[in-house]
Design a protein around this motif. Structure first.
Motif, short mmCIF file in Angstrom:
data_model
loop_
_atom_site.label_atom_id
_atom_site.label_comp_id
_atom_site.label_asym_id
_atom_site.label_seq_id
_atom_site.Cartn_x
_atom_site.Cartn_y
_atom_site.Cartn_z
N UNK A 1 -0.15 1.57 8.93
CA UNK A 1 0.50 2.87 9.11
C UNK A 1 -0.43 4.03 9.38
N UNK A 2 -1.74 3.79 9.50
CA UNK A 2 -2.70 4.87 9.69
C UNK A 2 -3.38 4.76 11.05
N UNK B 1 -9.38 7.35 11.63
CA UNK B 1 -9.34 8.75 12.10
C UNK B 1 -8.34 9.60 11.32
N UNK B 2 -7.17 9.07 11.07
CA UNK B 2 -6.14 9.85 10.39
C UNK B 2 -6.54 10.17 8.96
N UNK B 3 -6.80 9.12 8.19
CA UNK B 3 -6.95 9.28 6.75
C UNK B 3 -8.32 9.76 6.30
N UNK C 1 0.79 -1.21 0.00
CA UNK C 1 0.00 0.00 0.00
C UNK C 1 0.83 1.27 0.00
N UNK C 2 2.16 1.19 -0.01
CA UNK C 2 2.98 2.36 0.09
C UNK C 2 2.66 3.35 -1.04
N UNK C 3 2.54 4.63 -0.69
CA UNK C 3 2.20 5.65 -1.66
C UNK C 3 0.72 5.95 -1.69
N UNK C 4 -0.11 5.08 -1.08
CA UNK C 4 -1.54 5.34 -1.01
C UNK C 4 -1.78 6.32 0.14
N UNK C 5 -2.58 7.33 -0.09
CA UNK C 5 -2.88 8.29 0.97
C UNK C 5 -3.72 7.65 2.06
N UNK C 6 -4.65 6.81 1.67
CA UNK C 6 -5.48 6.15 2.68
C UNK C 6 -5.82 4.75 2.19
N UNK C 7 -5.26 3.76 2.86
CA UNK C 7 -5.63 2.38 2.57
C UNK C 7 -5.81 1.69 3.92
#
Length: 323
Positions: free
Chosen positions: A74-75, A114-116, A7-13
């Protein structure tokens, strides 16, 4: 559904990997815990300070394990929320337009991204002069043990995927979550003067489960809770009842959405038949959960430009109230 391995590079996954594993679960008897560990990356996270969060006073949830925060791929994500809060993210005073938006993240009513799907769009709205209010709503209880939680979350998504493949997955908000969304609308209007907000320009932006909640708020049509604009991002696309005072609707969804992509376009058609303003954006690729920044390499990456244009067309980017 394409399997997502990186998922690297995805803003929200936040839950794309959950969906990947859930897709497998929907087509098999069981997905073993060791296999899940390879698909879903969960890391411990300290509970954030949540400065400025306002308790909504809507009550608690019986037999709920303690609220738990973690990093899902990571989110920042939260589960077992038993006390609902609203966190203001306000624009600079000289930039404020007087408009406001409740922001509700998704997560299948078992967690919240919550983050993304909350803080990122809230900061974007504030940057554009719109006061944002992040809603952390009450959730269905899940096991305290993380491996057991993974299985419970996967089962929830797998059921939705299986129903969605047949054109179903008409998901409704839990009563407590709907009550929280309604309370959030009332609170922002009640304290509008404090935040220099026009109480007749209070909208709602929801993602996935958060979008379903917004649609249910409109359907319930309780006094003081009807949003003045509604933006639903990858919501259930099922046909729905539309209240007589329903607001203009903005919908963004990918045609390859694993949960709702086979439902057709009953939702915007419902608005159209009710002669209510509706704007629909369907992206060829993006899947479910393409998030605030969209999926890189697809046209879904530009969906916020469409949202900005829609908000501008309704006058929400213009300063109307003296603030």
């Amino acid at each position: 559904m394409a399997l997502i391995c990186e998922p690297r590079g995805f803003a929200v996954m936040n839950y794309l990997r959950l969906l990947t594993a859930a897709f497998a679960l929907a087509h098999a008897a069981v997905v073993p815990i060791p296999a899940l560990a390879q698909v879903i990356k969960v890391e411990p996270m300290a509970t954030p300070a949540q400065a400025g969060a306002i308790p909504l006073g809507t009550g608690g949830v019986a037999d709920m394990p303690a609220e738990s925060w973690f990093l899902l791929n990571g989110r920042a994500t939260v589960r077992n929320v038993s006390v609902a809060t609203l966190t203001p993210v306000l624009p600079p005073k000289g930039k404020a337009t007087g408009a406001a938006m409740i922001v509700a993240p998704g997560g299948g009513f078992v967690m919240e991204s919550i983050d993304a799907e909350a803080m990122k769009p809230a900061r974007w709205l504030a940057d554009h002069g719109i006061a944002a209010f992040v809603l952390k709503y009450r959730l269905d209880a899940t096991p305290a043990d993380m491996d057991a939680f993974k299985q419970a979350a996967l089962a929830r998504f797998a059921a939705a995927i299986a129903a969605g493949a047949k054109g179903g997955a008409d998901i409704r908000s839990p009563a407590v979550a709907l009550a929280d969304a309604q309370a959030a609308m009332r609170l922002v209007r009640a304290r509008a003067a404090e935040w220099a907000i026009d109480p007749k320009r209070v909208g709602y932006l929801g993602f996935s489960a958060g979008a379903i909640m917004g649609l249910d708020v409109v359907k319930a049509a309780n006094p003081g809770t009807m949003p003045d604009l509604l933006a639903a991002i990858y919501p259930s696309m099922a046909t729905t009842a539309v209240a007589g005072n329903a607001p203009p609707l903005f919908v963004a969804v990918a045609s390859d959405d694993e949960l709702f992509g086979q439902q057709g376009y009953g939702l915007p058609d419902s608005w159209r038949r009710a002669r209510k303003p509706v704007e629909l954006h369907v992206y060829e690729h993006g899947g479910h959960g393409f998030g605030f920044e969209g999926k890189p390499g697809t046209t879904s990456a530009g969906w916020t430009n469409a949202l900005q244009g829609w908000l501008d067309a309704h006058g929400w980017l213009k300063r109307v109230l003296s603030v």
